[in-house]
Design a protein around this motif. Structure first.
Motif, short mmCIF file in Angstrom:
data_model
loop_
_atom_site.label_atom_id
_atom_site.label_comp_id
_atom_site.label_asym_id
_atom_site.label_seq_id
_atom_site.Cartn_x
_atom_site.Cartn_y
_atom_site.Cartn_z
N LYS A 138 -59.45 -14.68 -4.71
CA LYS A 138 -59.35 -13.71 -5.99
C LYS A 138 -58.67 -12.51 -5.19
CE LYS A 138 -59.85 -12.16 -10.31
NZ LYS A 138 -59.07 -12.85 -11.35
N ILE A 142 -54.67 -10.99 -6.50
CA ILE A 142 -53.91 -9.53 -6.76
C ILE A 142 -53.53 -9.14 -5.66
CG2 ILE A 142 -55.94 -7.80 -7.38
CD1 ILE A 142 -58.05 -9.12 -7.93
N ASP A 291 -56.94 -6.54 -13.65
CA ASP A 291 -56.97 -7.88 -12.54
C ASP A 291 -56.11 -8.29 -12.23
OD1 ASP A 291 -55.59 -8.80 -14.72
OD2 ASP A 291 -57.18 -9.84 -15.47
N ASN A 313 -63.68 -7.16 -11.98
CA ASN A 313 -63.06 -8.10 -12.20
C ASN A 313 -63.11 -9.23 -10.76
OD1 ASN A 313 -62.40 -8.72 -15.26
ND2 ASN A 313 -60.97 -7.51 -15.11
N LEU A 314 -62.68 -8.05 -10.08
CA LEU A 314 -62.92 -8.98 -8.47
C LEU A 314 -64.25 -9.58 -8.23
CD1 LEU A 314 -62.00 -8.89 -6.10
CD2 LEU A 314 -62.65 -6.63 -4.71
#
Ligand SMILES: Nc1ncnc2c1ncn2[C@@H]1O[C@H](COP(=O)(O)OP(=O)(O)OP(=O)(O)O)[C@@H](O)[C@H]1O
Ligand SMILES: O=P(O)(O)OC[C@H]1O[C@H](OP(=O)(O)OP(=O)(O)O)[C@H](O)[C@@H]1O
Ligand SMILES: O=C(O)c1cccnc1
Length: 467
Positions: A138, A142, A291, A313-314
Protein backbone atom coordinates in the motif's frame (compact mmCIF):
# COMPACT_ATOMS: atom_id res chain seq x y z
CA UNK A 1 11.33 -5.11 19.56
CA UNK A 2 8.14 -6.73 20.78
CA UNK A 3 8.45 -9.64 23.09
CA UNK A 4 7.18 -12.72 21.28
CA UNK A 5 7.28 -16.15 22.85
CA UNK A 6 6.52 -19.38 21.05
CA UNK A 7 2.88 -19.46 22.20
CA UNK A 8 2.30 -16.74 19.57
CA UNK A 9 0.82 -19.56 17.52
CA UNK A 10 -2.44 -21.35 16.87
CA UNK A 11 -3.41 -24.20 19.16
CA UNK A 12 -3.59 -26.69 16.30
CA UNK A 13 0.14 -26.23 15.61
CA UNK A 14 0.89 -27.41 19.15
CA UNK A 15 -1.60 -30.27 18.94
CA UNK A 16 0.06 -31.49 15.70
CA UNK A 17 3.50 -30.94 17.22
CA UNK A 18 2.65 -33.14 20.20
CA UNK A 19 1.52 -35.94 17.90
CA UNK A 20 4.65 -35.65 15.70
CA UNK A 21 6.66 -35.82 18.92
CA UNK A 22 4.85 -38.89 20.24
CA UNK A 23 5.02 -40.73 16.91
CA UNK A 24 8.73 -40.19 16.72
CA UNK A 25 8.80 -38.45 13.37
CA UNK A 26 8.85 -34.89 14.65
CA UNK A 27 12.54 -34.53 13.88
CA UNK A 28 12.19 -35.59 10.23
CA UNK A 29 12.91 -32.87 7.66
CA UNK A 30 10.13 -30.91 6.05
CA UNK A 31 10.02 -28.13 3.49
CA UNK A 32 7.20 -25.58 3.66
CA UNK A 33 6.50 -22.88 1.04
CA UNK A 34 5.24 -19.42 1.91
CA UNK A 35 3.29 -17.83 -0.96
CA UNK A 36 0.13 -15.83 -1.63
CA UNK A 37 -2.54 -16.29 -4.29
CA UNK A 38 -3.90 -12.82 -4.96
CA UNK A 39 -2.18 -9.47 -5.32
CA UNK A 40 -3.59 -6.86 -2.95
CA UNK A 41 -5.44 -3.74 -4.14
CA UNK A 42 -5.97 -5.31 -7.61
CA UNK A 43 -2.44 -4.12 -8.26
CA UNK A 44 0.30 -5.49 -10.46
CA UNK A 45 2.92 -6.32 -7.80
CA UNK A 46 3.50 -6.67 -4.04
CA UNK A 47 6.42 -5.51 -1.88
CA UNK A 48 7.73 -8.29 0.35
CA UNK A 49 8.16 -7.08 3.95
CA UNK A 50 8.67 -8.50 7.42
CA UNK A 51 11.53 -10.92 6.73
CA UNK A 52 14.38 -9.35 8.71
CA UNK A 53 12.13 -8.86 11.73
CA UNK A 54 10.91 -12.46 11.44
CA UNK A 55 14.47 -13.78 11.41
CA UNK A 56 15.22 -11.89 14.64
CA UNK A 57 12.08 -13.28 16.23
CA UNK A 58 12.83 -16.86 15.16
CA UNK A 59 16.38 -16.68 16.41
CA UNK A 60 15.11 -15.82 19.89
CA UNK A 61 11.90 -17.85 19.95
CA UNK A 62 11.40 -19.80 23.22
CA UNK A 63 8.57 -21.13 25.34
CA UNK A 64 8.75 -19.21 28.61
CA UNK A 65 8.08 -20.79 32.00
CA UNK A 66 4.73 -19.05 31.98
CA UNK A 67 3.96 -20.56 28.55
CA UNK A 68 4.81 -24.05 29.78
CA UNK A 69 2.68 -23.62 32.91
CA UNK A 70 -0.23 -22.48 30.75
CA UNK A 71 0.15 -25.36 28.28
CA UNK A 72 0.25 -27.83 31.16
CA UNK A 73 -3.26 -26.69 32.07
CA UNK A 74 -4.34 -27.24 28.45
CA UNK A 75 -3.66 -30.98 28.73
CA UNK A 76 -0.37 -31.21 26.88
CA UNK A 77 1.73 -34.20 27.94
CA UNK A 78 4.67 -33.93 30.34
CA UNK A 79 7.26 -35.37 27.96
CA UNK A 80 6.13 -32.99 25.18
CA UNK A 81 6.28 -30.04 27.60
CA UNK A 82 9.82 -31.08 28.52
CA UNK A 83 10.65 -30.94 24.81
CA UNK A 84 9.04 -27.49 24.50
CA UNK A 85 11.16 -26.18 27.41
CA UNK A 86 14.22 -26.77 25.23
CA UNK A 87 12.55 -25.73 21.97
CA UNK A 88 14.67 -23.71 19.55
CA UNK A 89 14.08 -23.07 15.88
CA UNK A 90 17.12 -24.66 14.22
CA UNK A 91 15.97 -24.75 10.62
CA UNK A 92 17.09 -23.19 7.36
CA UNK A 93 15.18 -20.48 5.53
CA UNK A 94 15.52 -19.62 1.84
CA UNK A 95 13.89 -16.39 0.80
CA UNK A 96 13.52 -13.47 -1.51
CA UNK A 97 15.18 -10.43 0.10
CA UNK A 98 13.01 -8.13 2.13
CA UNK A 99 11.85 -5.21 -0.04
CA UNK A 100 11.87 -7.16 -3.31
CA UNK A 101 8.79 -7.18 -5.48
CA UNK A 102 6.89 -10.45 -5.44
CA UNK A 103 4.04 -12.10 -7.30
CA UNK A 104 1.31 -14.66 -6.60
CA UNK A 105 1.47 -18.44 -6.72
CA UNK A 106 5.21 -18.87 -6.51
CA UNK A 107 7.27 -19.36 -3.31
CA UNK A 108 8.43 -16.17 -1.67
CA UNK A 109 10.14 -18.08 1.12
CA UNK A 110 10.83 -21.72 2.04
CA UNK A 111 11.34 -23.16 5.49
CA UNK A 112 13.42 -26.33 5.75
CA UNK A 113 13.36 -27.71 9.28
CA UNK A 114 12.23 -30.62 11.44
CA UNK A 115 8.48 -30.82 10.89
CA UNK A 116 7.79 -30.04 14.53
CA UNK A 117 9.77 -26.79 14.42
CA UNK A 118 8.42 -25.80 11.02
CA UNK A 119 4.87 -26.35 12.29
CA UNK A 120 5.30 -24.36 15.50
CA UNK A 121 6.58 -21.27 13.62
CA UNK A 122 3.89 -21.28 10.92
CA UNK A 123 1.51 -18.85 12.57
CA UNK A 124 4.03 -16.23 13.61
CA UNK A 125 5.64 -16.38 10.18
CA UNK A 126 2.32 -15.79 8.44
CA UNK A 127 1.32 -13.13 10.93
CA UNK A 128 4.49 -11.09 10.42
CA UNK A 129 4.89 -11.53 6.66
CA UNK A 130 1.30 -11.25 5.45
CA UNK A 131 0.51 -8.00 7.22
CA UNK A 132 3.78 -6.23 6.54
CA UNK A 133 3.71 -7.23 2.87
CA UNK A 134 0.19 -5.84 2.60
CA UNK A 135 1.12 -2.50 4.16
CA UNK A 136 4.45 -2.13 2.35
CA UNK A 137 2.56 -2.66 -0.91
CA UNK A 138 0.00 0.00 0.00
CA UNK A 139 2.79 2.41 0.98
CA UNK A 140 4.62 1.72 -2.26
CA UNK A 141 1.53 2.60 -4.30
CA UNK A 142 1.21 5.86 -2.39
CA UNK A 143 4.92 6.59 -2.97
CA UNK A 144 4.47 5.94 -6.72
CA UNK A 145 1.96 8.78 -7.03
CA UNK A 146 3.52 11.15 -4.48
CA UNK A 147 6.81 11.56 -6.38
CA UNK A 148 9.38 13.17 -4.10
CA UNK A 149 6.89 14.82 -1.74
CA UNK A 150 7.25 14.01 1.94
CA UNK A 151 5.05 11.11 3.09
CA UNK A 152 4.26 10.72 6.78
CA UNK A 153 2.46 7.84 8.43
CA UNK A 154 -0.26 9.18 10.77
CA UNK A 155 -2.05 5.86 11.24
CA UNK A 156 -1.38 4.49 14.73
CA UNK A 157 -4.68 5.70 16.20
CA UNK A 158 -6.68 3.91 13.50
CA UNK A 159 -4.60 0.74 13.35
CA UNK A 160 -5.78 -2.69 14.37
CA UNK A 161 -4.29 -2.26 17.87
CA UNK A 162 -0.62 -3.23 17.99
CA UNK A 163 -0.63 -3.95 14.25
CA UNK A 164 0.19 -0.26 13.95
CA UNK A 165 3.72 -0.98 15.16
CA UNK A 166 4.42 -3.32 12.23
CA UNK A 167 2.45 -1.26 9.76
CA UNK A 168 4.74 1.69 10.46
CA UNK A 169 7.80 -0.48 9.85
CA UNK A 170 6.28 -1.71 6.57
CA UNK A 171 5.26 1.80 5.49
CA UNK A 172 8.89 2.87 5.60
CA UNK A 173 9.90 -0.15 3.48
CA UNK A 174 7.23 0.84 0.98
CA UNK A 175 8.68 4.35 0.70
CA UNK A 176 7.29 6.56 3.49
CA UNK A 177 9.72 9.11 4.94
CA UNK A 178 8.61 9.24 8.54
CA UNK A 179 5.95 8.57 11.12
CA UNK A 180 4.06 10.07 14.03
CA UNK A 181 4.39 6.69 15.84
CA UNK A 182 6.93 7.28 18.59
CA UNK A 183 7.50 3.71 19.74
CA UNK A 184 8.01 2.38 16.20
CA UNK A 185 10.29 5.32 15.41
CA UNK A 186 12.37 4.57 18.51
CA UNK A 187 12.64 0.82 17.83
CA UNK A 188 13.26 1.04 14.08
CA UNK A 189 15.22 4.26 13.98
CA UNK A 190 12.64 6.03 11.80
CA UNK A 191 12.39 9.80 11.47
CA UNK A 192 9.55 10.93 13.77
CA UNK A 193 7.54 14.12 13.40
CA UNK A 194 4.22 15.69 14.20
CA UNK A 195 2.07 18.79 13.99
CA UNK A 196 -0.78 19.62 16.42
CA UNK A 197 -4.38 18.55 17.04
CA UNK A 198 -7.58 20.59 16.95
CA UNK A 199 -7.91 20.10 20.71
CA UNK A 200 -4.86 22.29 21.27
CA UNK A 201 -6.42 25.18 19.39
CA UNK A 202 -9.85 24.60 20.94
CA UNK A 203 -8.32 24.75 24.41
CA UNK A 204 -7.48 28.44 23.91
CA UNK A 205 -10.11 31.17 23.57
CA UNK A 206 -8.45 32.49 20.42
CA UNK A 207 -6.82 30.60 17.55
CA UNK A 208 -4.07 33.23 17.36
CA UNK A 209 -3.21 32.79 21.06
CA UNK A 210 -2.98 29.02 20.53
CA UNK A 211 -0.67 29.43 17.52
CA UNK A 212 1.55 31.88 19.44
CA UNK A 213 1.82 29.52 22.41
CA UNK A 214 2.77 26.60 20.18
CA UNK A 215 5.32 28.63 18.23
CA UNK A 216 6.94 29.73 21.47
CA UNK A 217 6.88 26.26 23.02
CA UNK A 218 7.97 24.25 19.91
CA UNK A 219 9.70 26.72 17.60
CA UNK A 220 11.95 24.27 15.76
CA UNK A 221 9.31 22.04 14.19
CA UNK A 222 6.24 24.22 14.34
CA UNK A 223 3.43 23.23 11.95
CA UNK A 224 0.14 25.01 12.60
CA UNK A 225 -3.20 23.32 11.95
CA UNK A 226 -5.25 25.96 10.15
CA UNK A 227 -8.75 24.49 9.67
CA UNK A 228 -10.30 24.60 13.15
CA UNK A 229 -12.52 27.62 12.45
CA UNK A 230 -12.02 28.92 8.91
CA UNK A 231 -8.95 28.02 6.92
CA UNK A 232 -8.64 31.04 4.63
CA UNK A 233 -10.28 33.73 6.76
CA UNK A 234 -8.75 32.81 10.11
CA UNK A 235 -6.27 29.87 10.11
CA UNK A 236 -3.88 30.98 7.39
CA UNK A 237 -3.91 34.73 8.30
CA UNK A 238 -3.17 33.83 11.94
CA UNK A 239 -0.40 31.48 10.86
CA UNK A 240 1.09 34.32 8.78
CA UNK A 241 1.01 36.66 11.80
CA UNK A 242 2.82 34.05 13.90
CA UNK A 243 5.33 33.31 11.13
CA UNK A 244 6.22 37.00 10.97
CA UNK A 245 6.63 37.14 14.76
CA UNK A 246 8.87 34.08 14.58
CA UNK A 247 11.01 35.78 11.93
CA UNK A 248 11.52 38.69 14.36
CA UNK A 249 12.90 36.14 16.86
CA UNK A 250 15.17 34.64 14.19
CA UNK A 251 12.94 31.54 13.85
CA UNK A 252 11.06 30.01 10.95
CA UNK A 253 7.58 28.54 10.80
CA UNK A 254 7.98 25.08 9.29
CA UNK A 255 4.50 24.70 7.87
CA UNK A 256 0.74 24.72 8.03
CA UNK A 257 -1.55 21.69 7.88
CA UNK A 258 -4.87 21.42 6.05
CA UNK A 259 -7.15 18.69 7.41
CA UNK A 260 -10.57 19.25 5.80
CA UNK A 261 -12.40 20.76 2.88
CA UNK A 262 -11.23 20.91 -0.74
CA UNK A 263 -7.55 20.29 -0.20
CA UNK A 264 -6.48 21.35 -3.72
CA UNK A 265 -8.36 24.64 -3.58
CA UNK A 266 -7.32 25.41 0.00
CA UNK A 267 -3.68 24.53 -0.72
CA UNK A 268 -3.64 26.84 -3.74
CA UNK A 269 -5.26 29.74 -1.87
CA UNK A 270 -3.07 29.21 1.20
CA UNK A 271 0.06 29.14 -0.97
CA UNK A 272 -0.98 32.45 -2.52
CA UNK A 273 -1.50 34.08 0.88
CA UNK A 274 1.78 32.73 2.25
CA UNK A 275 3.76 33.78 -0.84
CA UNK A 276 2.22 37.25 -0.83
CA UNK A 277 3.46 37.57 2.77
CA UNK A 278 6.99 36.56 1.68
CA UNK A 279 6.67 33.15 3.35
CA UNK A 280 7.62 30.98 0.36
CA UNK A 281 9.58 28.69 2.69
CA UNK A 282 6.52 27.70 4.77
CA UNK A 283 5.45 24.22 3.69
CA UNK A 284 1.89 23.01 3.19
CA UNK A 285 0.94 19.66 4.68
CA UNK A 286 -2.37 17.93 4.02
CA UNK A 287 -4.24 15.12 5.71
CA UNK A 288 -7.79 13.73 5.81
CA UNK A 289 -8.56 10.25 4.56
CA UNK A 290 -5.84 10.29 1.94
CA UNK A 291 -4.87 7.29 -0.16
CA UNK A 292 -3.11 6.74 -3.49
CA UNK A 293 -6.19 7.76 -5.50
CA UNK A 294 -6.86 11.03 -3.63
CA UNK A 295 -3.17 12.00 -3.69
CA UNK A 296 -3.01 11.25 -7.42
CA UNK A 297 -6.06 13.43 -7.97
CA UNK A 298 -4.71 16.27 -5.80
CA UNK A 299 -1.47 16.29 -7.77
CA UNK A 300 -3.36 16.21 -11.07
CA UNK A 301 -5.14 19.32 -9.80
CA UNK A 302 -1.65 20.76 -9.22
CA UNK A 303 -2.30 21.23 -5.53
CA UNK A 304 0.84 22.83 -4.06
CA UNK A 305 1.08 20.31 -1.21
CA UNK A 306 4.57 19.46 0.09
CA UNK A 307 3.72 16.90 2.74
CA UNK A 308 1.03 14.23 2.88
CA UNK A 309 0.02 12.73 6.25
CA UNK A 310 -1.68 9.40 5.61
CA UNK A 311 -3.43 7.50 8.39
CA UNK A 312 -6.34 5.09 8.17
CA UNK A 313 -6.12 3.97 4.56
CA UNK A 314 -2.43 3.14 4.89
CA UNK A 315 -2.37 1.53 8.30
CA UNK A 316 -5.20 -0.94 7.72
CA UNK A 317 -4.28 -1.63 4.10
CA UNK A 318 -7.65 -0.36 2.92
CA UNK A 319 -9.64 -1.80 1.21
CA UNK A 320 -8.04 -5.25 1.44
CA UNK A 321 -7.08 -5.55 5.13
CA UNK A 322 -5.29 -8.91 4.67
CA UNK A 323 -2.90 -10.63 2.32
CA UNK A 324 -3.93 -14.24 1.70
CA UNK A 325 -0.43 -15.69 2.24
CA UNK A 326 -0.31 -19.41 3.05
CA UNK A 327 2.24 -21.97 4.26
CA UNK A 328 2.11 -25.35 2.54
CA UNK A 329 4.06 -28.58 2.95
CA UNK A 330 6.10 -29.34 -0.20
CA UNK A 331 8.47 -32.09 0.94
CA UNK A 332 8.64 -34.45 3.93
CA UNK A 333 11.07 -37.23 4.82
CA UNK A 334 12.16 -38.37 1.37
CA UNK A 335 9.00 -37.58 -0.57
CA UNK A 336 7.51 -34.59 -2.38
CA UNK A 337 4.09 -33.67 -0.96
CA UNK A 338 1.07 -32.12 -2.60
CA UNK A 339 -2.30 -30.69 -1.59
CA UNK A 340 -4.97 -31.49 -4.18
CA UNK A 341 -7.91 -29.23 -4.90
CA UNK A 342 -10.86 -29.20 -7.27
CA UNK A 343 -9.31 -26.15 -8.84
CA UNK A 344 -5.84 -26.55 -10.35
CA UNK A 345 -5.04 -23.02 -9.14
CA UNK A 346 -5.18 -24.30 -5.57
CA UNK A 347 -3.07 -27.43 -6.09
CA UNK A 348 0.26 -26.84 -4.34
CA UNK A 349 3.70 -27.21 -5.92
CA UNK A 350 5.68 -30.14 -4.48
CA UNK A 351 9.45 -30.27 -3.77
CA UNK A 352 12.07 -27.84 -2.62
CA UNK A 353 12.18 -25.17 -5.31
CA UNK A 354 14.03 -22.21 -6.78
CA UNK A 355 12.46 -19.14 -8.37
CA UNK A 356 14.10 -17.31 -11.26
CA UNK A 357 13.41 -13.73 -12.32
CA UNK A 358 13.59 -13.59 -16.09
CA UNK A 359 15.51 -10.70 -17.60
CA UNK A 360 16.56 -9.67 -21.07
CA UNK A 361 20.19 -9.36 -22.16
CA UNK A 362 20.31 -5.82 -20.73
CA UNK A 363 19.18 -7.05 -17.33
CA UNK A 364 15.69 -5.59 -17.77
CA UNK A 365 12.89 -7.50 -16.09
CA UNK A 366 10.48 -8.83 -18.76
CA UNK A 367 7.61 -9.41 -16.34
CA UNK A 368 8.05 -13.11 -15.62
CA UNK A 369 9.25 -15.41 -12.81
CA UNK A 370 9.81 -19.12 -13.37
CA UNK A 371 9.68 -21.79 -10.68
CA UNK A 372 11.78 -24.94 -10.92
CA UNK A 373 13.22 -27.60 -8.65
CA UNK A 374 16.01 -26.31 -6.42
CA UNK A 375 18.40 -28.55 -8.33
CA UNK A 376 17.72 -26.70 -11.59
CA UNK A 377 20.17 -23.97 -12.54
CA UNK A 378 18.24 -22.66 -15.48
CA UNK A 379 14.78 -23.16 -16.96
CA UNK A 380 14.50 -23.50 -20.72
CA UNK A 381 10.74 -23.51 -21.09
CA UNK A 382 8.17 -22.38 -18.53
CA UNK A 383 4.56 -23.50 -18.50
CA UNK A 384 1.54 -21.67 -17.19
CA UNK A 385 0.86 -23.40 -13.85
CA UNK A 386 -2.86 -23.86 -14.47
CA UNK A 387 -3.16 -23.66 -18.26
CA UNK A 388 -0.43 -26.08 -19.37
CA UNK A 389 -0.94 -25.44 -23.12
CA UNK A 390 0.54 -21.96 -22.53
CA UNK A 391 4.32 -21.95 -22.48
CA UNK A 392 7.25 -19.63 -23.04
CA UNK A 393 10.82 -20.26 -24.25
CA UNK A 394 13.36 -18.90 -21.77
CA UNK A 395 16.63 -20.19 -23.19
CA UNK A 396 17.84 -16.78 -24.39
CA UNK A 397 17.05 -14.88 -21.21
CA UNK A 398 19.09 -14.04 -18.13
CA UNK A 399 17.75 -15.79 -15.02
CA UNK A 400 18.29 -14.45 -11.53
CA UNK A 401 17.82 -17.00 -8.72
CA UNK A 402 15.71 -15.25 -6.07
CA UNK A 403 15.60 -17.65 -3.13
CA UNK A 404 18.77 -17.24 -1.08
CA UNK A 405 19.65 -18.84 2.23
CA UNK A 406 18.78 -16.26 4.89
CA UNK A 407 18.83 -18.50 7.96
CA UNK A 408 21.20 -21.34 8.66
CA UNK A 409 20.40 -23.79 11.48
CA UNK A 410 18.35 -21.15 13.24
CA UNK A 411 20.88 -18.34 12.87
CA UNK A 412 20.26 -15.42 10.53
CA UNK A 413 22.85 -15.53 7.76
CA UNK A 414 22.20 -12.19 6.07
CA UNK A 415 23.79 -8.82 6.67
CA UNK A 416 21.72 -6.46 8.80
CA UNK A 417 20.12 -3.59 6.88
CA UNK A 418 18.27 -0.65 8.34
CA UNK A 419 14.79 0.21 7.06
CA UNK A 420 16.12 2.95 4.80
CA UNK A 421 18.43 0.44 3.09
CA UNK A 422 15.57 -2.02 2.66
CA UNK A 423 13.39 0.80 1.26
CA UNK A 424 16.12 1.86 -1.20
CA UNK A 425 16.50 -1.74 -2.31
CA UNK A 426 12.75 -1.99 -2.80
CA UNK A 427 12.74 1.16 -4.89
CA UNK A 428 15.58 -0.16 -7.06
CA UNK A 429 13.71 -3.43 -7.66
CA UNK A 430 10.51 -1.58 -8.45
CA UNK A 431 12.41 0.58 -10.92
CA UNK A 432 13.27 -2.61 -12.86
CA UNK A 433 9.58 -3.45 -13.25
CA UNK A 434 8.07 -2.11 -16.49
CA UNK A 435 5.55 0.68 -15.99
CA UNK A 436 2.59 -1.38 -17.27
CA UNK A 437 2.69 -3.44 -14.06
CA UNK A 438 2.52 -0.37 -11.85
CA UNK A 439 -0.63 1.31 -13.07
CA UNK A 440 -3.68 1.08 -10.82
CA UNK A 441 -6.30 0.20 -13.43
CA UNK A 442 -6.00 -3.20 -15.08
CA UNK A 443 -2.23 -3.53 -14.70
CA UNK A 444 -0.40 -6.05 -16.89
CA UNK A 445 -0.43 -9.50 -15.36
CA UNK A 446 3.05 -10.62 -14.35
CA UNK A 447 3.71 -14.11 -15.72
CA UNK A 448 4.57 -16.87 -13.27
CA UNK A 449 5.42 -20.22 -14.82
CA UNK A 450 6.75 -23.60 -13.78
CA UNK A 451 9.47 -25.72 -15.33
CA UNK A 452 8.67 -28.87 -17.23
CA UNK A 453 10.31 -31.03 -14.54
CA UNK A 454 8.25 -29.42 -11.79
CA UNK A 455 5.09 -29.73 -13.87
CA UNK A 456 5.76 -33.45 -14.44
CA UNK A 457 6.42 -34.01 -10.73
CA UNK A 458 3.21 -32.19 -9.81
CA UNK A 459 1.12 -34.05 -12.39
CA UNK A 460 2.58 -37.40 -11.29
CA UNK A 461 1.53 -36.70 -7.70
CA UNK A 462 -1.91 -35.56 -8.81
CA UNK A 463 -2.33 -38.87 -10.67
CA UNK A 464 -1.10 -40.87 -7.64
CA UNK A 465 -3.62 -39.18 -5.34
CA UNK A 466 -6.58 -39.48 -7.72
CA UNK A 467 -9.36 -41.42 -6.06
N1 LIG B 1 -9.55 18.55 -4.22
C1 LIG B 1 -9.79 17.31 -3.88
N2 LIG B 1 -9.82 16.35 -4.82
C2 LIG B 1 -10.06 15.07 -4.50
N3 LIG B 1 -10.30 14.64 -3.26
C3 LIG B 1 -10.29 15.54 -2.27
C4 LIG B 1 -10.02 16.91 -2.52
N4 LIG B 1 -10.08 17.56 -1.35
C5 LIG B 1 -10.34 16.66 -0.40
N5 LIG B 1 -10.46 15.44 -0.93
C6 LIG B 1 -10.74 14.16 -0.24
O1 LIG B 1 -12.14 14.01 -0.18
C7 LIG B 1 -12.55 13.49 1.07
C8 LIG B 1 -13.30 14.60 1.77
O2 LIG B 1 -14.14 14.08 2.67
P1 LIG B 1 -15.35 14.93 3.28
O3 LIG B 1 -16.30 15.31 2.22
O4 LIG B 1 -15.84 14.13 4.44
O5 LIG B 1 -14.70 16.30 3.71
P2 LIG B 1 -14.23 16.83 5.08
O6 LIG B 1 -13.50 18.04 4.74
O7 LIG B 1 -13.54 15.76 5.84
O8 LIG B 1 -15.52 17.22 5.82
P3 LIG B 1 -15.56 17.84 7.28
O9 LIG B 1 -15.57 19.29 7.06
O10 LIG B 1 -16.84 17.28 7.82
O11 LIG B 1 -14.34 17.37 8.03
C9 LIG B 1 -11.26 13.11 1.81
O12 LIG B 1 -10.88 11.80 1.50
C10 LIG B 1 -10.28 14.10 1.22
O13 LIG B 1 -8.94 13.68 1.30
O1 LIG C 1 -7.51 10.80 8.03
P1 LIG C 1 -6.38 9.84 8.25
O2 LIG C 1 -5.71 9.47 6.97
O3 LIG C 1 -6.78 8.67 9.10
O4 LIG C 1 -5.20 10.67 9.03
C1 LIG C 1 -5.11 10.84 10.38
C2 LIG C 1 -6.15 11.79 10.91
O5 LIG C 1 -6.06 11.73 12.30
C3 LIG C 1 -6.17 13.02 12.81
O6 LIG C 1 -7.51 13.36 13.00
P2 LIG C 1 -8.27 13.14 14.37
O7 LIG C 1 -9.66 13.59 14.13
O8 LIG C 1 -8.07 11.77 14.91
O9 LIG C 1 -7.54 14.12 15.40
P3 LIG C 1 -7.33 15.68 15.38
O10 LIG C 1 -8.11 16.19 16.51
O11 LIG C 1 -5.87 15.80 15.54
O12 LIG C 1 -7.78 16.21 14.08
C4 LIG C 1 -5.56 13.89 11.74
O13 LIG C 1 -5.95 15.21 11.87
C5 LIG C 1 -5.95 13.23 10.46
O14 LIG C 1 -7.14 13.78 9.97
O1 LIG D 1 1.20 15.01 13.70
C1 LIG D 1 0.08 15.06 13.21
O2 LIG D 1 -0.35 16.03 12.60
C2 LIG D 1 -0.82 13.86 13.32
C3 LIG D 1 -0.43 12.73 13.94
C4 LIG D 1 -1.29 11.65 14.01
C5 LIG D 1 -2.52 11.74 13.44
N1 LIG D 1 -2.91 12.84 12.83
C6 LIG D 1 -2.07 13.92 12.76
Amino acid sequence: MQNFTATYTDQYQLAMAQVYFKNGHGQNRAVFDYFFRKLPFDGGYAVFAGLDYLLDVLQNLRFSEEDIAYLKKQDFDEDFLEYLKEFRFRGNIYSVREGDIVFPTRPVLQVEASIIEAQIIETILLNLLNFQTLIATKASRIRLVAGDRLLLDFGLRRAQASGGYFATRAAIIGGFDGTSNVVAARDFNISVSGTMAHSFIQSYDEELTAFRAFAEGRPKDCVLLVDTYDTLKSGVPNAITVAKEMEERGQKLLGIRLDSGDLAYLARESRKLLDEAGLEYVKIAASNQLDEYVIKSLLEQQAPIDVFGVGTNLIIGDPDSALDGVYKLAFFEDKPRIKISESLSKVTLPHKKQVFRIKDKNGKCIGADAVGLDTQEKINVMYHPFEPYKSMELGDYEQEALLKKVMNNGISSIEKRNLKEIADYSLSRLAELPIEYKRFNNPHIYKVGISNTLKEERDKLIAEHKI
